[in-house]
Design a protein around this motif. Structure first.
Motif, mmCIF file in Angstrom:
data_model
loop_
_atom_site.group_PDB
_atom_site.id
_atom_site.type_symbol
_atom_site.label_atom_id
_atom_site.label_comp_id
_atom_site.label_asym_id
_atom_site.label_seq_id
_atom_site.Cartn_x
_atom_site.Cartn_y
_atom_site.Cartn_z
ATOM 1 N N THR A 26 0.754 3.635 -5.677
ATOM 2 C CA THR A 26 -0.360 3.515 -6.526
ATOM 3 C C THR A 26 -0.187 2.578 -7.769
ATOM 4 O O THR A 26 1.186 2.235 -7.925
ATOM 5 C CB THR A 26 -1.055 4.677 -7.234
ATOM 6 O OG1 THR A 26 0.040 5.384 -7.977
ATOM 7 C CG2 THR A 26 -1.492 5.606 -6.397
ATOM 8 N N GLY A 38 0.701 -1.256 -0.027
ATOM 9 C CA GLY A 38 -0.036 0.049 0.094
ATOM 10 C C GLY A 38 0.858 1.275 0.130
ATOM 11 O O GLY A 38 0.417 2.362 0.494
ATOM 12 N N TRP A 39 1.958 1.170 -0.436
ATOM 13 C CA TRP A 39 3.002 2.200 -0.400
ATOM 14 C C TRP A 39 3.009 3.293 -1.711
ATOM 15 O O TRP A 39 3.487 3.885 -1.992
ATOM 16 C CB TRP A 39 4.397 1.809 -0.182
ATOM 17 C CG TRP A 39 4.330 1.282 1.554
ATOM 18 C CD1 TRP A 39 3.505 1.497 2.372
ATOM 19 C CD2 TRP A 39 5.538 0.867 1.914
ATOM 20 N NE1 TRP A 39 4.038 0.764 3.631
ATOM 21 C CE2 TRP A 39 5.318 0.235 3.209
ATOM 22 C CE3 TRP A 39 6.998 0.399 1.593
ATOM 23 C CZ2 TRP A 39 6.143 -0.403 4.180
ATOM 24 C CZ3 TRP A 39 7.744 -0.344 2.273
ATOM 25 C CH2 TRP A 39 7.270 -0.753 3.643
#
Length: 515
Positions: A385, A382-383
């Motif tokens: 896109t 989730g770091w």
């Protein structure tokens, strides 16, 4: 004869008195072809070249340790080749990265940084040098842990002969800062260093290299400082990482300037190193087309002299990797040979010296494939896109296509690439394992990066080397010990680092390698 000698001496003396013996003396006694200084751009090229070592012996740390730890290449022999094969400390080979990078690479690149830092006309060279310096220090600190950093390679510049050791945590903080500033500071409107051996002065490619290296450095911190890792992943993506294999940071070789791993394996160590069973078995089990490009087996060979072209086969179905946990005696017992279906230890698969390790084969430092796979992991966390599966597929494809850079015969046809990708989509439930196992394959022959990412990620899920005389307390070697020479010349600082980091052993973990 004596009369003639006296006459000549008198004549010369008279000429000196008439003309002056010091007339044009300085000009006559100046060597006009022996430079007293070198252009910093040439010194930087030397630092880049030296990163792939100065001779074949320099590669023995990769061959005996890093490749063996990650179970891709192994030797059954001991003595000067002992290392990860026996999980033992071979003090001849564990210092080789240290010696080469401090004595050669960093000596050059620190000098370039020093000479260009205040020159407004060489800002691009200055920032390129900072990126290469960061790359070089990453290899050192990943290998040994706490090392001389702020005071390193300044013996000539600042007369520092006993440099202090910085903590790896502090080193990484500065490396990330340096990569951030240097990558952003590159400017194509300013003086371009066209003699640059890595990218020919292409500023856009240097920027992508710098930001891709920042991504790699940021991802090292996933276990110890995820907040900082995420910050620099974001910076790297925003800055712009590698977009294709054309952006790869690669050292190209020629018939005159050899790939030193290839040189060593084609000469002195030709019959001593073999592809390890875990690596071969993984490629075979997944019908990986890279196996045909990487491996060769001299089928039925019962000795080195029988490893001849007539026996050579690159057919993936016949490849047999050498099992872990044996020496040259135990692997040659009839029971073991029968178990693996080989005639002798010389019958196991080796790296193909006509493709990926021919004498002019390139060596890759940072690649588009590695970068895409790191982005896949970052997206999974989730770091950043983007779609995890998309990054994953692009990374695997990039490495499959990269095989063509070694030799036309190593190129993988598009149909085979597409078939492999179709058969191996990303499984979200096993994403981190799949991503980092593919990173393992994509980093083949890049010893420092293989060793580092295996420790960071824990993948691939390898089985402990079962050799009975192991000297380590963990399942795998975690770092290289400091050289004995450091204890002799820099004992106080070495002892301070050991007190802070832990014992000077193969089992001590570096800062970012948290359990």
């Amino acid at each position: 004869m004596k009369t003639k000698t006296n006459y000549l001496f008198g004549l010369l003396t008279s000429l000196c008195l008439l003309t002056g013996c010091d007339d044009k003396f300085d000009e006559i006694n100046t060597n006009k072809v022996d430079p007293t200084t070198l252009a910093p751009s040439f010194v930087m090229n030397k630092a880049i070249i030296d990163a792939t070592y100065l001779d074949g012996f320099g590669t023995l740390q990769m061959l005996c340790y890093e490749f063996g730890i990650v179970q891709q290449i192994i030797t059954p022999y001991g003595s000067s080749l002992a290392g990860a094969n026996y999980n033992q400390n071979n003090v001849s080979n564990t210092p080789l990265v240290w010696q080469n990078f401090y004595r050669n690479v960093l000596k050059q690149i620190v000098d370039v940084v020093d000479k260009t830092k205040d020159d407004p006309n060489r800002t691009n060279l200055y920032n390129m040098a900072r990126i290469w310096k960061a790359y070089s220090f990453m290899i050192l600190t990943d290998t040994y842990g706490d090392i001389p950093y702020t005071e390193a390679a300044k013996g000539y510049i600042s007369e520092i002969t006993s440099p202090k050791y910085d903590s790896q945590q502090a080193i990484y903080a500065d490396l990330l800062k340096e990569l951030d500033e240097a990558s952003a500071g590159l400017d194509a409107t300013k003086t371009v260093e066209s003699t640059d051996i890595l990218y020919g002065g292409n500023i856009a490619k240097w920027k992508r290299f710098g930001y891709s290296l920042m991504l790699r450095a940021g991802m090292r911190l996933t276990k110890v400082d995820p907040a900082t890792a995420r910050t620099y992943v974001t910076k790297a993506v925003t800055g712009g990482v590698m977009q294709s294999n054309d952006d790869n940071a690669v050292m190209r070789h020629t018939a005159l300037y050899n790939n030193w791993i290839a040189n060593h394996l084609q000469a002195r160590e030709k019959t001593n190193f073999y592809l390890a069973a875990p690596f071969v078995n993984y490629l075979k089990a997944n019908n990986d087309p890279r196996l045909r490009s990487i491996a060769v087996r001299y089928v039925g060979a019962k000795g080195g002299p029988e490893q001849v072209a007539a026996r050579a086969s690159t057919d993936p179905s016949v490849q047999v990797g050498m099992p872990m946990g044996y020496d040259n005696v135990t692997v040659s017992t009839p029971a073991v040979l029968a178990q693996y279906g080989v005639a002798s230890l010389w019958d196991f698969s080796q790296v193909n010296l006509n493709t990926v390790l021919k004498l002019d084969a390139p060596e890759f430092h940072v690649t588009h494939a590695q970068t895409q796979l790191l982005l896949a992991e970052a997206a999974q966390r989730g770091w950043t896109t983007g779609t995890v599966a998309d990054y994953f597929t692009k990374g695997v494809r990039a490495n499959l296509e990269q095989m063509a850079a070694y030799d036309p015969s190593a190129a993988i046809p598009e149909a085979a690439i597409q078939a492999y990708l179709t058969a191996h989509p990303l499984d979200p439930a096993k994403a981190l394992e799949q991503i980092n196992t593919q990173y393992w394959v994509a980093s083949f022959l890049n010893g420092p990066e293989l060793f580092a990412n295996f420790r960071r990620s824990g993948f691939p899920a390898l089985t402990k080397n079962p050799y009975p005389a192991s000297e380590i307390t963990e399942d795998f070697i975690r770092r290289m010990p400091y050289p004995d020479s450091e204890t002799v010349v820099n004992q106080q600082n070495v002892n301070e680092a050991i007190t802070r980091q832990g014992g000077n052993t193969l089992s001590t973990r570096v800062w970012w390698d948290k359990k």
